[in-house]
Design an enzyme around this catalytic site. Structure first.
Site, PDB file in Angstrom:
ATOM      1  N   LYS A  13       0.838  -1.213   0.000  1.00 37.93           N
ATOM      2  CA  LYS A  13       0.000   0.000   0.000  1.00 37.93           C
ATOM      3  C   LYS A  13       0.872   1.263   0.000  1.00 37.93           C
ATOM      4  O   LYS A  13       0.673   2.156  -0.813  1.00 37.93           O
ATOM      5  CB  LYS A  13      -0.944   0.003   1.216  1.00 37.93           C
ATOM      6  CG  LYS A  13      -1.901  -1.187   1.255  1.00 37.93           C
ATOM      7  CD  LYS A  13      -2.870  -1.096   2.413  1.00 37.93           C
ATOM      8  CE  LYS A  13      -2.203  -1.184   3.765  1.00 37.93           C
ATOM      9  NZ  LYS A  13      -1.493  -2.481   4.016  1.00 37.93           N
ATOM     10  N   ARG A  88     -10.166   0.280   8.666  1.00 41.87           N
ATOM     11  CA  ARG A  88      -9.620  -1.042   8.928  1.00 41.87           C
ATOM     12  C   ARG A  88     -10.603  -1.925   9.666  1.00 41.87           C
ATOM     13  O   ARG A  88     -10.290  -3.073   9.976  1.00 41.87           O
ATOM     14  CB  ARG A  88      -8.387  -0.885   9.780  1.00 41.87           C
ATOM     15  CG  ARG A  88      -7.161  -1.580   9.216  1.00 41.87           C
ATOM     16  CD  ARG A  88      -5.989  -0.966   9.897  1.00 41.87           C
ATOM     17  NE  ARG A  88      -4.763  -1.636   9.839  1.00 41.87           N
ATOM     18  CZ  ARG A  88      -3.648  -1.063   9.413  1.00 41.87           C
ATOM     19  NH1 ARG A  88      -3.688   0.144   8.905  1.00 41.87           N
ATOM     20  NH2 ARG A  88      -2.524  -1.706   9.496  1.00 41.87           N
ATOM     21  N   ARG A 123      11.133  -5.515   5.199  1.00 42.26           N
ATOM     22  CA  ARG A 123      10.948  -4.070   4.979  1.00 42.26           C
ATOM     23  C   ARG A 123      11.932  -3.258   5.828  1.00 42.26           C
ATOM     24  O   ARG A 123      12.182  -3.573   6.986  1.00 42.26           O
ATOM     25  CB  ARG A 123       9.509  -3.684   5.349  1.00 42.26           C
ATOM     26  CG  ARG A 123       9.278  -2.174   5.397  1.00 42.26           C
ATOM     27  CD  ARG A 123       7.822  -1.787   5.405  1.00 42.26           C
ATOM     28  NE  ARG A 123       7.005  -2.572   6.309  1.00 42.26           N
ATOM     29  CZ  ARG A 123       5.682  -2.641   6.235  1.00 42.26           C
ATOM     30  NH1 ARG A 123       5.031  -1.974   5.303  1.00 42.26           N
ATOM     31  NH2 ARG A 123       5.008  -3.381   7.084  1.00 42.26           N
ATOM     32  N   ARG A 156      11.074  -1.477  11.173  1.00 44.59           N
ATOM     33  CA  ARG A 156       9.962  -1.075  12.048  1.00 44.59           C
ATOM     34  C   ARG A 156       9.860  -2.077  13.194  1.00 44.59           C
ATOM     35  O   ARG A 156       9.993  -3.277  12.965  1.00 44.59           O
ATOM     36  CB  ARG A 156       8.661  -1.102  11.241  1.00 44.59           C
ATOM     37  CG  ARG A 156       8.254   0.255  10.719  1.00 44.59           C
ATOM     38  CD  ARG A 156       7.144   0.172   9.716  1.00 44.59           C
ATOM     39  NE  ARG A 156       5.915  -0.440  10.211  1.00 44.59           N
ATOM     40  CZ  ARG A 156       4.779  -0.491   9.541  1.00 44.59           C
ATOM     41  NH1 ARG A 156       4.727   0.041   8.331  1.00 44.59           N
ATOM     42  NH2 ARG A 156       3.712  -1.069  10.034  1.00 44.59           N
ATOM     43  N   ARG A 167      -0.408  -9.360  12.978  1.00 46.15           N
ATOM     44  CA  ARG A 167      -1.042  -8.300  12.188  1.00 46.15           C
ATOM     45  C   ARG A 167      -1.818  -8.894  11.012  1.00 46.15           C
ATOM     46  O   ARG A 167      -2.876  -8.390  10.641  1.00 46.15           O
ATOM     47  CB  ARG A 167       0.014  -7.298  11.706  1.00 46.15           C
ATOM     48  CG  ARG A 167       0.490  -6.398  12.857  1.00 46.15           C
ATOM     49  CD  ARG A 167       1.794  -5.695  12.536  1.00 46.15           C
ATOM     50  NE  ARG A 167       1.720  -4.891  11.345  1.00 46.15           N
ATOM     51  CZ  ARG A 167       2.760  -4.627  10.564  1.00 46.15           C
ATOM     52  NH1 ARG A 167       3.942  -5.120  10.831  1.00 46.15           N
ATOM     53  NH2 ARG A 167       2.594  -3.874   9.512  1.00 46.15           N
TER      54      ARG A 167
HETATM   55  P1  ADP Z   1       2.099  -1.914   3.209  1.00 42.37           P
HETATM   56  O1  ADP Z   1       2.106  -0.398   3.205  1.00 42.37           O
HETATM   57  O2  ADP Z   1       0.921  -2.493   2.509  1.00 42.37           O
HETATM   58  O3  ADP Z   1       2.287  -2.504   4.575  1.00 42.37           O
HETATM   59  P2  ADP Z   1       4.693  -1.617   1.834  1.00 42.37           P
HETATM   60  O4  ADP Z   1       4.360  -0.771   0.667  1.00 42.37           O
HETATM   61  O5  ADP Z   1       5.436  -0.961   2.958  1.00 42.37           O
HETATM   62  O6  ADP Z   1       3.371  -2.391   2.379  1.00 42.37           O
HETATM   63  O7  ADP Z   1       5.520  -2.876   1.293  1.00 42.37           O
HETATM   64  C1  ADP Z   1       6.026  -3.869   2.172  1.00 42.37           C
HETATM   65  C2  ADP Z   1       7.436  -4.285   1.738  1.00 42.37           C
HETATM   66  O8  ADP Z   1       7.357  -4.988   0.503  1.00 42.37           O
HETATM   67  C3  ADP Z   1       8.384  -3.120   1.516  1.00 42.37           C
HETATM   68  O9  ADP Z   1       9.666  -3.498   1.952  1.00 42.37           O
HETATM   69  C4  ADP Z   1       8.350  -2.897  -0.007  1.00 42.37           C
HETATM   70  O10 ADP Z   1       9.580  -2.387  -0.483  1.00 42.37           O
HETATM   71  C5  ADP Z   1       8.083  -4.308  -0.520  1.00 42.37           C
HETATM   72  N1  ADP Z   1       7.214  -4.342  -1.715  1.00 42.37           N
HETATM   73  C6  ADP Z   1       6.114  -3.596  -1.961  1.00 42.37           C
HETATM   74  N2  ADP Z   1       5.528  -3.944  -3.140  1.00 42.37           N
HETATM   75  C7  ADP Z   1       6.287  -4.969  -3.635  1.00 42.37           C
HETATM   76  C8  ADP Z   1       6.203  -5.793  -4.800  1.00 42.37           C
HETATM   77  N3  ADP Z   1       5.218  -5.638  -5.696  1.00 42.37           N
HETATM   78  N4  ADP Z   1       7.140  -6.762  -4.971  1.00 42.37           N
HETATM   79  C9  ADP Z   1       8.127  -6.944  -4.057  1.00 42.37           C
HETATM   80  N5  ADP Z   1       8.255  -6.190  -2.934  1.00 42.37           N
HETATM   81  C10 ADP Z   1       7.351  -5.222  -2.716  1.00 42.37           C
HETATM   82  P1  AMP Z   2       0.346   0.363   9.103  1.00 36.57           P
HETATM   83  O1  AMP Z   2       1.441   1.382   8.981  1.00 36.57           O
HETATM   84  O2  AMP Z   2      -0.835   0.663   8.252  1.00 36.57           O
HETATM   85  O3  AMP Z   2       0.868  -1.048   8.952  1.00 36.57           O
HETATM   86  O4  AMP Z   2      -0.200   0.460  10.628  1.00 36.57           O
HETATM   87  C1  AMP Z   2       0.657   0.219  11.726  1.00 36.57           C
HETATM   88  C2  AMP Z   2      -0.194   0.063  12.976  1.00 36.57           C
HETATM   89  O5  AMP Z   2      -0.897   1.277  13.272  1.00 36.57           O
HETATM   90  C3  AMP Z   2      -1.272  -1.012  12.930  1.00 36.57           C
HETATM   91  O6  AMP Z   2      -0.780  -2.313  13.210  1.00 36.57           O
HETATM   92  C4  AMP Z   2      -2.245  -0.508  14.004  1.00 36.57           C
HETATM   93  O7  AMP Z   2      -1.773  -0.795  15.311  1.00 36.57           O
HETATM   94  C5  AMP Z   2      -2.189   1.015  13.803  1.00 36.57           C
HETATM   95  N1  AMP Z   2      -3.212   1.487  12.845  1.00 36.57           N
HETATM   96  C6  AMP Z   2      -2.992   2.107  11.662  1.00 36.57           C
HETATM   97  N2  AMP Z   2      -4.145   2.395  11.048  1.00 36.57           N
HETATM   98  C7  AMP Z   2      -5.137   1.950  11.850  1.00 36.57           C
HETATM   99  C8  AMP Z   2      -6.560   1.919  11.775  1.00 36.57           C
HETATM  100  N3  AMP Z   2      -7.216   2.441  10.720  1.00 36.57           N
HETATM  101  N4  AMP Z   2      -7.253   1.358  12.796  1.00 36.57           N
HETATM  102  C9  AMP Z   2      -6.622   0.846  13.869  1.00 36.57           C
HETATM  103  N5  AMP Z   2      -5.297   0.813  13.999  1.00 36.57           N
HETATM  104  C10 AMP Z   2      -4.544   1.365  13.018  1.00 36.57           C
END
Ligand code: ADP
Ligand code: AMP
Length: 209
Positions: A13, A88, A123, A156, A167
Site C-alpha cells: 500500500k 480497517r 521491509r 519497524r 497483524r
Molecule cells: P504496506 O504499506 O501495505 O504494509 P509496503 O508498501 O510498505 O506495504 O511494502 C512492504 C514491503 O514490501 C516493503 O519493503 C516494499 O519495499 C516491498 N514491496 C512492496 N511492493 C512490492 C512488490 N510488488 N514486490 C516486491 N516487494 C514489494
Molecule cells: P500500518 O502502517 O498501516 O501497517 O499500521 C501500523 C499500525 O498502526 C497497525 O498495526 C495498528 O496498530 C495502527 N493502525 C494504523 N491504522 C489503523 C486503523 N485504521 N485502525 C486501527 N489501527 C490502526
C-alpha cells in the site's frame, strides 16, 4: 478523487501510494504513518497508540476515527485524498459514511500470506524521510543508508516475524470483511499484488484513470 487502499500488511500500500498521489495530485493519508510520528514525538496520542501497535493490534476505533476526521477537514484534502490503512474495521467504514467522509473507489491489493511475511519482515524504512525499502526486492545502494536523504534505514519494531503474523491475523478477522462491505457498494477493484511493483502500479492506474 477520493480513494481507499485496502490490503494486508506488506501488500504494498505504502509503495503504491507514492505513485498514485503523484499521478492524481491528491494527498496521501496513512494512519500508520501518523501514529508512528506521534509515537516518535511522544504525544498523548502516540503514547496511547504505542501499546496496541507493538502487539500488532488495532488502535481503538474512536481514536482513529477522530484523527482521520480532523485530517480530512484540512484544506489540502479538498481536491481528493488517498487513505492508506483506513478504514480497517467495519465500524470505521460505517463511521466514515455517517460523518460524510466520501470514498469514490477502493483498491484492494491482494497478496498471499507467505509472500506477505517475507515482504514485511524484509521491509526497511528511512528514519528521517520515511522512504520504504526491502532487503531483497528494493535494497538501498549503501547498506543501512537511505538513497534519498542519507539518513539511517531501520526495521519497524512491528515488522518482527511474530508481530507480523499477528497483524496478518488481525487483518483477516477485522479488515478483510471490508472487501464484502465495499463489494456491496460496488466501488471496489481487486488487484493482484504478487507481481512486480511496477506491474501492480500500472494495474492500479488502469483502474483509476
Ligand atoms: P504496506 O504499506 O501495505 O504494509 P509496503 O508498501 O510498505 O506495504 O511494502 C512492504 C514491503 O514490501 C516493503 O519493503 C516494499 O519495499 C516491498 N514491496 C512492496 N511492493 C512490492 C512488490 N510488488 N514486490 C516486491 N516487494 C514489494
Ligand atoms: P500500518 O502502517 O498501516 O501497517 O499500521 C501500523 C499500525 O498502526 C497497525 O498495526 C495498528 O496498530 C495502527 N493502525 C494504523 N491504522 C489503523 C486503523 N485504521 N485502525 C486501527 N489501527 C490502526
Amino acid at each position: 478523487m477520493k480513494v481507499v487502499l485496502l490490503g494486508p500488511p506488506g501488500a504494498g500500500k505504502g509503495t503504491q501510494a507514492t505513485g498514485i498521489v503523484e499521478r492524481y495530485n491528491i494527498v496521501h493519508i496513512s494512519t500508520g504513518d501518523i501514529f508512528r510520528k506521534n509515537v516518535k514525538e511522544g504525544t498523548p496520542l502516540g503514547k496511547q497508540a504505542k501499546a496496541y501497535m507493538d502487539k500488532g493490534e488495532l488502535v481503538p476505533d474512536e481514536l482513529v476515527i477522530a484523527l482521520v476526521q480532523d485530517r480530512l477537514k484540512q484544506d489540502d484534502c479538498k481536491d481528493g485524498y488517498l487513505l492508506d490503512g483506513f478504514p480497517r474495521t467495519t465500524f470505521q467504514a460505517e463511521a466514515m459514511e455517517k460523518l460524510g467522509m466520501a470514498v469514490d473507489k477502493v483498491i484492494d491489493i491482494q497478496v498471499g500470506k507467505d509472500v506477505l511475511v517475507g515482504r514485511a519482515t524484509g521491509r526497511r524504512v528511512c528514519k528521517k524521510c520515511g522512504e520504504t525499502y526491502h532487503v531483497s526486492f528494493r535494497p538501498t545502494k549503501v547498506e543501512g543508508v537511505c538513497d534519498k536523504c542519507g539518513a539511517e534505514v531501520i526495521q519497524r519494531s512491528d515488522d518482527e516475524e511474530a508481530t507480523v503474523a499477528r497483524r496478518i491475523d488481525v487483518y483477516l478477522s477485522e479488515t478483510a470483511p471490508l472487501v464484502d462491505y465495499y463489494e456491496k457498494k460496488g466501488n471496489i477493484v481487486h488487484i493482484n499484488g504478487d507481481d512486480d511493483a511496477k506491474v501492480v502500479q500500472e494495474k492500479i492506474f488502469a483502474a483509476l484513470d
